[in-house]
Write a protein that holds these residues in place. Structure first.
Motif, PDB file in Angstrom:
ATOM      1  N   HIS A   1       0.962  -1.161   0.078  1.00 58.39           N
ATOM      2  CA  HIS A   1       0.235   0.190  -0.104  1.00 58.39           C
ATOM      3  C   HIS A   1       0.767   1.048  -0.152  1.00 58.39           C
ATOM      4  CE1 HIS A   1      -3.644   2.230   0.585  1.00 58.39           C
ATOM      5  NE2 HIS A   1      -3.245   2.925   1.538  1.00 58.39           N
ATOM      6  N   VAL A   2       0.321   2.189  -0.734  1.00 58.08           N
ATOM      7  CA  VAL A   2       1.061   3.655  -0.614  1.00 58.08           C
ATOM      8  C   VAL A   2       0.154   4.647   0.028  1.00 58.08           C
ATOM      9  CG1 VAL A   2       2.176   5.489  -2.123  1.00 58.08           C
ATOM     10  CG2 VAL A   2       2.530   2.995  -2.538  1.00 58.08           C
ATOM     11  N   ILE A   3       0.677   5.409   0.842  1.00 62.94           N
ATOM     12  CA  ILE A   3      -0.258   6.479   1.511  1.00 62.94           C
ATOM     13  C   ILE A   3       0.460   7.768   0.833  1.00 62.94           C
ATOM     14  CG2 ILE A   3      -0.826   7.840   3.591  1.00 62.94           C
ATOM     15  CD1 ILE A   3      -0.564   5.007   5.091  1.00 62.94           C
ATOM     16  N   PRO A   4      -0.183   8.508  -0.110  1.00 64.02           N
ATOM     17  CA  PRO A   4       0.274   9.596  -0.490  1.00 64.02           C
ATOM     18  C   PRO A   4       0.018  10.881   0.339  1.00 64.02           C
ATOM     19  CG  PRO A   4      -1.520   9.080  -1.881  1.00 64.02           C
ATOM     20  CD  PRO A   4      -1.402   7.984  -0.843  1.00 64.02           C
ATOM     21  N   ARG A   5       1.003  11.956   0.289  1.00 65.69           N
ATOM     22  CA  ARG A   5       0.724  13.100   0.948  1.00 65.69           C
ATOM     23  C   ARG A   5       0.734  12.693   2.459  1.00 65.69           C
ATOM     24  NH1 ARG A   5      -4.237  15.348  -2.676  1.00 65.69           N
ATOM     25  NH2 ARG A   5      -5.034  14.183  -0.804  1.00 65.69           N
ATOM     26  N   LEU A   6       1.512  12.260   3.026  1.00 68.91           N
ATOM     27  CA  LEU A   6       1.408  11.683   4.308  1.00 68.91           C
ATOM     28  C   LEU A   6       1.410  12.971   5.173  1.00 68.91           C
ATOM     29  CD1 LEU A   6       1.883   8.978   5.910  1.00 68.91           C
ATOM     30  CD2 LEU A   6       4.562   9.815   5.817  1.00 68.91           C
ATOM     31  N   ASP A   7       0.461  12.606   6.071  1.00 71.44           N
ATOM     32  CA  ASP A   7       0.321  13.706   7.253  1.00 71.44           C
ATOM     33  C   ASP A   7       1.568  13.994   7.832  1.00 71.44           C
ATOM     34  OD1 ASP A   7      -1.006  14.493  10.040  1.00 71.44           O
ATOM     35  OD2 ASP A   7      -2.100  15.480   8.536  1.00 71.44           O
ATOM     36  N   GLU A   8       1.788  15.266   8.311  1.00 71.54           N
ATOM     37  CA  GLU A   8       2.963  15.417   9.129  1.00 71.54           C
ATOM     38  C   GLU A   8       3.038  14.673  10.393  1.00 71.54           C
ATOM     39  OE1 GLU A   8       4.799  19.434  11.080  1.00 71.54           O
ATOM     40  OE2 GLU A   8       4.051  19.799   9.209  1.00 71.54           O
ATOM     41  N   GLN A   9       1.945  14.381  11.181  1.00 77.06           N
ATOM     42  CA  GLN A   9       1.890  13.900  12.417  1.00 77.06           C
ATOM     43  C   GLN A   9       2.289  12.354  12.203  1.00 77.06           C
ATOM     44  OE1 GLN A   9      -1.882  14.698  14.382  1.00 77.06           O
ATOM     45  NE2 GLN A   9      -1.475  16.798  13.860  1.00 77.06           N
TER      46      GLN A   9
ATOM     47  N   GLU B   1       4.243  11.088   9.674  1.00 81.95           N
ATOM     48  CA  GLU B   1       5.625  11.229   9.738  1.00 81.95           C
ATOM     49  C   GLU B   1       6.304  11.276  11.022  1.00 81.95           C
ATOM     50  OE1 GLU B   1       9.119  13.202   6.779  1.00 81.95           O
ATOM     51  OE2 GLU B   1       7.055  13.835   6.772  1.00 81.95           O
ATOM     52  N   ARG B   2       6.193  12.068  11.749  1.00 83.92           N
ATOM     53  CA  ARG B   2       6.816  12.335  13.094  1.00 83.92           C
ATOM     54  C   ARG B   2       6.625  11.026  13.776  1.00 83.92           C
ATOM     55  NH1 ARG B   2       4.247  17.286  15.806  1.00 83.92           N
ATOM     56  NH2 ARG B   2       3.119  17.494  14.029  1.00 83.92           N
ATOM     57  N   MET B   3       5.430  10.512  14.197  1.00 79.88           N
ATOM     58  CA  MET B   3       5.301   9.174  14.544  1.00 79.88           C
ATOM     59  C   MET B   3       6.222   8.226  14.319  1.00 79.88           C
ATOM     60  SD  MET B   3       1.922   6.458  14.740  1.00 79.88           S
ATOM     61  CE  MET B   3       2.121   6.047  13.078  1.00 79.88           C
ATOM     62  N   LEU B   4       6.432   7.971  12.790  1.00 81.11           N
ATOM     63  CA  LEU B   4       7.105   6.922  12.412  1.00 81.11           C
ATOM     64  C   LEU B   4       8.754   7.091  12.662  1.00 81.11           C
ATOM     65  CD1 LEU B   4       5.518   6.357   8.813  1.00 81.11           C
ATOM     66  CD2 LEU B   4       5.851   4.861  10.808  1.00 81.11           C
ATOM     67  N   MET B   5       8.903   8.502  12.699  1.00 74.79           N
ATOM     68  CA  MET B   5      10.469   8.794  12.906  1.00 74.79           C
ATOM     69  C   MET B   5      10.776   8.464  14.346  1.00 74.79           C
ATOM     70  SD  MET B   5      11.555   9.457   9.965  1.00 74.79           S
ATOM     71  CE  MET B   5      11.959  10.490   8.543  1.00 74.79           C
ATOM     72  N   LYS B   6       9.798   9.087  15.308  1.00 76.44           N
ATOM     73  CA  LYS B   6       9.892   8.844  16.431  1.00 76.44           C
ATOM     74  C   LYS B   6      10.109   7.418  16.645  1.00 76.44           C
ATOM     75  CE  LYS B   6       7.924  10.056  21.026  1.00 76.44           C
ATOM     76  NZ  LYS B   6       6.972  10.744  21.568  1.00 76.44           N
ATOM     77  N   LYS B   7       9.430   6.496  16.366  1.00 78.30           N
ATOM     78  CA  LYS B   7       9.484   4.975  16.485  1.00 78.30           C
ATOM     79  C   LYS B   7      10.642   4.466  16.078  1.00 78.30           C
ATOM     80  CE  LYS B   7       7.592   1.308  13.897  1.00 78.30           C
ATOM     81  NZ  LYS B   7       6.561   0.851  13.013  1.00 78.30           N
ATOM     82  N   TYR B   8      11.385   4.868  15.036  1.00 77.59           N
ATOM     83  CA  TYR B   8      12.374   4.547  14.390  1.00 77.59           C
ATOM     84  C   TYR B   8      13.941   4.942  15.265  1.00 77.59           C
ATOM     85  CZ  TYR B   8      10.326   1.445  11.297  1.00 77.59           C
ATOM     86  OH  TYR B   8       9.413   0.238  10.838  1.00 77.59           O
ATOM     87  N   GLU B   9      13.685   6.412  15.761  1.00 76.56           N
ATOM     88  CA  GLU B   9      14.699   6.950  16.499  1.00 76.56           C
ATOM     89  C   GLU B   9      14.878   6.144  17.565  1.00 76.56           C
ATOM     90  OE1 GLU B   9      14.023  11.002  17.218  1.00 76.56           O
ATOM     91  OE2 GLU B   9      13.831  11.580  14.886  1.00 76.56           O
TER      92      GLU B   9
END
Length: 191
Positions: free
Chosen positions: A75-83, A85-93
């Motif tokens: 699946h592709v989620i276009p125009r990903l919401d900023e929140q 993206e932050r959730m994903l980045m936080k998870k991987y950090e």
């Protein structure tokens, strides 16, 4: 952030994840956020990038695993919401920090083995000077500065501060993360 997209490829096993990620990264300019595995062998590969690039990457990843019967879904989620993206980045950090801590623990153990004779001689001389230093113990640097210090220097600072939370033996064998935690706590109590 409006042009960012999240691509997800769910496959069976780590083999499928590696094949899909490799094909996706070779096909387009996307960032591999990582993979997420659940018990039972399902693994989701997460990709981030421009919408068109993510579509191309997911398509290439899917093509590489569908013939081997490893593909579950994509699946592709276009125009990903900023929140999101932050959730994903936080998870991987958090995961990256844990991995860094694990690797730094190994490095610290190697450093401590190499410098054990040096520490023993320092310990003896520091024990003699501990009584003198208790009247005016050195200030505890900020946490950022502590993280840049070597384990040997952190132990030396802990000896000089005469930290009550750890015995001298515990200081001698403490890893970097533990020493920083105790020194930061000690520094906050001083203020």
């Amino acid at each position: 952030m409006a042009n960012k997209a999240l691509g997800l490829i769910e496959v069976r096993g780590m083999l499928g994840a590696v094949l899909a990620a490799d094909a996706a990264l070779k096909a387009a300019n996307v960032e591999l956020l990582g993979n997420y595995s659940i018990p039972g062998g399902l693994t989701t590969v997460e990709l981030l990038g421009d919408v068109a690039a993510v579509y191309a990457a997911v398509e290439a990843g899917v093509d590489s695993v569908k013939d081997m019967n490893l593909l579950i879904s994509s699946h592709v989620i276009p125009r990903l919401d900023e929140q999101v993206e932050r959730m994903l980045m936080k998870k991987y950090e958090v995961k990256n920090n844990e991995a860094e801590v694990d690797s730094s623990v190994e490095e610290e153990e190697n450093e401590s083995k190499e410098e054990s004779t040096k520490e023993e001689s320092q310990e003896n001389s520091e024990e003699d000077s501990t009584n003198e230093d208790t009247e005016n113990p050195p200030e505890v640097p900020e946490e950022k500065e502590l993280e840049e210090m070597k384990v040997v220097d952190l132990r030396s600072l802990a000896y000089k501060r005469n930290i009550q939370a750890l015995t001298k033996k515990e200081i001698k064998y403490a890893n970097k993360a533990e020493l920083i935690r105790v020194l930061v706590k000690e520094g906050m109590e001083d203020k």
